[in-house]
Scaffold this motif. Structure first.
Motif, PDB file in Angstrom:
ATOM      1  N   UNK A   1       8.307  -2.022  -3.354  1.00 43.62           N
ATOM      2  CA  UNK A   1       8.275  -2.490  -1.961  1.00 43.62           C
ATOM      3  C   UNK A   1       9.684  -2.500  -1.375  1.00 43.62           C
ATOM      4  N   UNK A   2      10.678  -2.774  -2.203  1.00 42.49           N
ATOM      5  CA  UNK A   2      12.067  -2.763  -1.752  1.00 42.49           C
ATOM      6  C   UNK A   2      12.458  -1.371  -1.270  1.00 42.49           C
ATOM      7  N   UNK A   3      12.023  -0.346  -2.005  1.00 46.33           N
ATOM      8  CA  UNK A   3      12.338   1.033  -1.595  1.00 46.33           C
ATOM      9  C   UNK A   3      11.690   1.350  -0.252  1.00 46.33           C
ATOM     10  N   UNK A   4      10.476   0.877  -0.035  1.00 46.65           N
ATOM     11  CA  UNK A   4       9.808   1.098   1.256  1.00 46.65           C
ATOM     12  C   UNK A   4      10.608   0.406   2.361  1.00 46.65           C
ATOM     13  N   UNK A   5      11.032  -0.811   2.094  1.00 48.28           N
ATOM     14  CA  UNK A   5      11.843  -1.541   3.074  1.00 48.28           C
ATOM     15  C   UNK A   5      13.124  -0.777   3.386  1.00 48.28           C
ATOM     16  N   UNK A   6      13.796  -0.279   2.340  1.00 50.55           N
ATOM     17  CA  UNK A   6      15.018   0.499   2.556  1.00 50.55           C
ATOM     18  C   UNK A   6      14.739   1.745   3.387  1.00 50.55           C
ATOM     19  N   UNK A   7      13.604   2.394   3.168  1.00 50.80           N
ATOM     20  CA  UNK A   7      13.280   3.625   3.907  1.00 50.80           C
ATOM     21  C   UNK A   7      13.247   3.369   5.410  1.00 50.80           C
ATOM     22  N   UNK A   8      12.878   2.162   5.805  1.00 48.36           N
ATOM     23  CA  UNK A   8      12.796   1.843   7.230  1.00 48.36           C
ATOM     24  C   UNK A   8      14.025   1.106   7.757  1.00 48.36           C
ATOM     25  N   UNK A   9      14.653   0.295   6.917  1.00 46.86           N
ATOM     26  CA  UNK A   9      15.742  -0.568   7.399  1.00 46.86           C
ATOM     27  C   UNK A   9      17.134  -0.155   6.955  1.00 46.86           C
ATOM     28  N   UNK A  10      17.242   0.587   5.860  1.00 50.84           N
ATOM     29  CA  UNK A  10      18.547   1.007   5.343  1.00 50.84           C
ATOM     30  C   UNK A  10      18.379   2.332   4.603  1.00 50.84           C
TER      31      UNK A  10
ATOM     32  N   UNK B   1       0.838  -1.206   0.000  1.00 49.58           N
ATOM     33  CA  UNK B   1       0.000   0.000   0.000  1.00 49.58           C
ATOM     34  C   UNK B   1       0.871   1.253   0.000  1.00 49.58           C
ATOM     35  N   UNK B   2       1.907   1.235   0.828  1.00 52.93           N
ATOM     36  CA  UNK B   2       2.813   2.387   0.910  1.00 52.93           C
ATOM     37  C   UNK B   2       3.546   2.553  -0.419  1.00 52.93           C
ATOM     38  N   UNK B   3       4.037   1.451  -0.975  1.00 47.93           N
ATOM     39  CA  UNK B   3       4.773   1.505  -2.245  1.00 47.93           C
ATOM     40  C   UNK B   3       3.885   2.102  -3.346  1.00 47.93           C
ATOM     41  N   UNK B   4       2.653   1.645  -3.433  1.00 49.35           N
ATOM     42  CA  UNK B   4       1.738   2.145  -4.466  1.00 49.35           C
ATOM     43  C   UNK B   4       1.486   3.643  -4.285  1.00 49.35           C
TER      44      UNK B   4
ATOM     45  N   UNK C   1       9.709  11.071   1.718  1.00 50.53           N
ATOM     46  CA  UNK C   1       8.415  10.924   1.057  1.00 50.53           C
ATOM     47  C   UNK C   1       7.765   9.595   1.454  1.00 50.53           C
ATOM     48  N   UNK C   2       8.530   8.512   1.427  1.00 43.55           N
ATOM     49  CA  UNK C   2       8.003   7.185   1.772  1.00 43.55           C
ATOM     50  C   UNK C   2       7.516   7.170   3.215  1.00 43.55           C
ATOM     51  N   UNK C   3       8.322   7.698   4.120  1.00 48.19           N
ATOM     52  CA  UNK C   3       7.920   7.710   5.532  1.00 48.19           C
ATOM     53  C   UNK C   3       6.698   8.591   5.765  1.00 48.19           C
ATOM     54  N   UNK C   4       6.581   9.667   5.001  1.00 48.94           N
ATOM     55  CA  UNK C   4       5.394  10.522   5.101  1.00 48.94           C
ATOM     56  C   UNK C   4       4.136   9.779   4.676  1.00 48.94           C
ATOM     57  N   UNK C   5       4.222   9.053   3.560  1.00 47.10           N
ATOM     58  CA  UNK C   5       3.091   8.245   3.093  1.00 47.10           C
ATOM     59  C   UNK C   5       2.764   7.175   4.130  1.00 47.10           C
ATOM     60  N   UNK C   6       3.786   6.521   4.650  1.00 44.51           N
ATOM     61  CA  UNK C   6       3.581   5.473   5.655  1.00 44.51           C
ATOM     62  C   UNK C   6       2.862   6.031   6.875  1.00 44.51           C
TER      63      UNK C   6
END
Length: 179
Positions: A21-30, A12-15, A41-46
């Protein structure tokens, strides 16, 4: 957008953010693997969607739980009533928290510590009062988990803490030294 009845997922966040989805994972883990603006931007959407990384998925991906098991030979209802164990646990918890770990207390499952260990998801174990030849100790060694034995004989490849009960009793019975 319709109200959600289930927890937002990484997809949902990726869309919504227009990324993988990998970019979303990186935003939180790396986050250092992404441009700072992309991470933001990703964290804002999340945040807007109410997304947080799923802890089990994170553990599977990272292959780490950030949890230390405290293996007790007796039921927790018994050990938590022991003043020594309360003080001991407070010390273990203080060190674990200082290093970013949580604790998982592991007591016999249906009378078996081996059964309890097969269900434990931990990165390492503090084993209290188990001799080196206990099946649980061998199971932990075989699993390749880090282990500290408390009140047990040394194993060359693992740390151990041996309590000098006699010396402690003698010291507590001595009158205080005068200054």
């Amino acid at each position: 957008m319709e109200p959600r009845t289930q927890r937002p997922r990484i997809a949902d966040v990726a869309r919504e953010a227009g990324v993988s989805k990998t970019a979303v994972s990186f935003a939180f883990n790396a986050p250092d693997r992404l441009a700072p603006e992309t991470t933001q931007r990703i964290r804002g959407v999340a945040q807007r969607l109410g997304y947080t990384p799923h802890p089990v998925a994170r553990m599977l991906t990272q292959r780490r739980t950030r949890t230390i098991g405290v293996l007790t030979p007796q039921a927790l209802s018994v050990v938590f009533g022991n003043p020594f164990f309360a003080t001991f646990s407070a010390g273990v918890a203080r060190e674990a928290e200082e290093h970013g770990y949580g604790l998982h207390f592991i007591s016999p499952f249906r009378g078996s510590l081996v059964g309890a260990m097969t269900r434990a998801t931990v990165d390492g174990v503090v084993a209290i009062g188990l001799s080196a030849d206990h099946a649980e100790v061998e199971q932990i060694r075989h699993a390749g988990l880090a282990m500290v034995l408390v009140d047990s004989e040394d194993l060359p490849e693992h740390a151990s803490v041996v309590v000098d009960d006699e010396g402690g009793a003698r010291a507590s019975g001595r009158p205080p030294s005068s200054p």
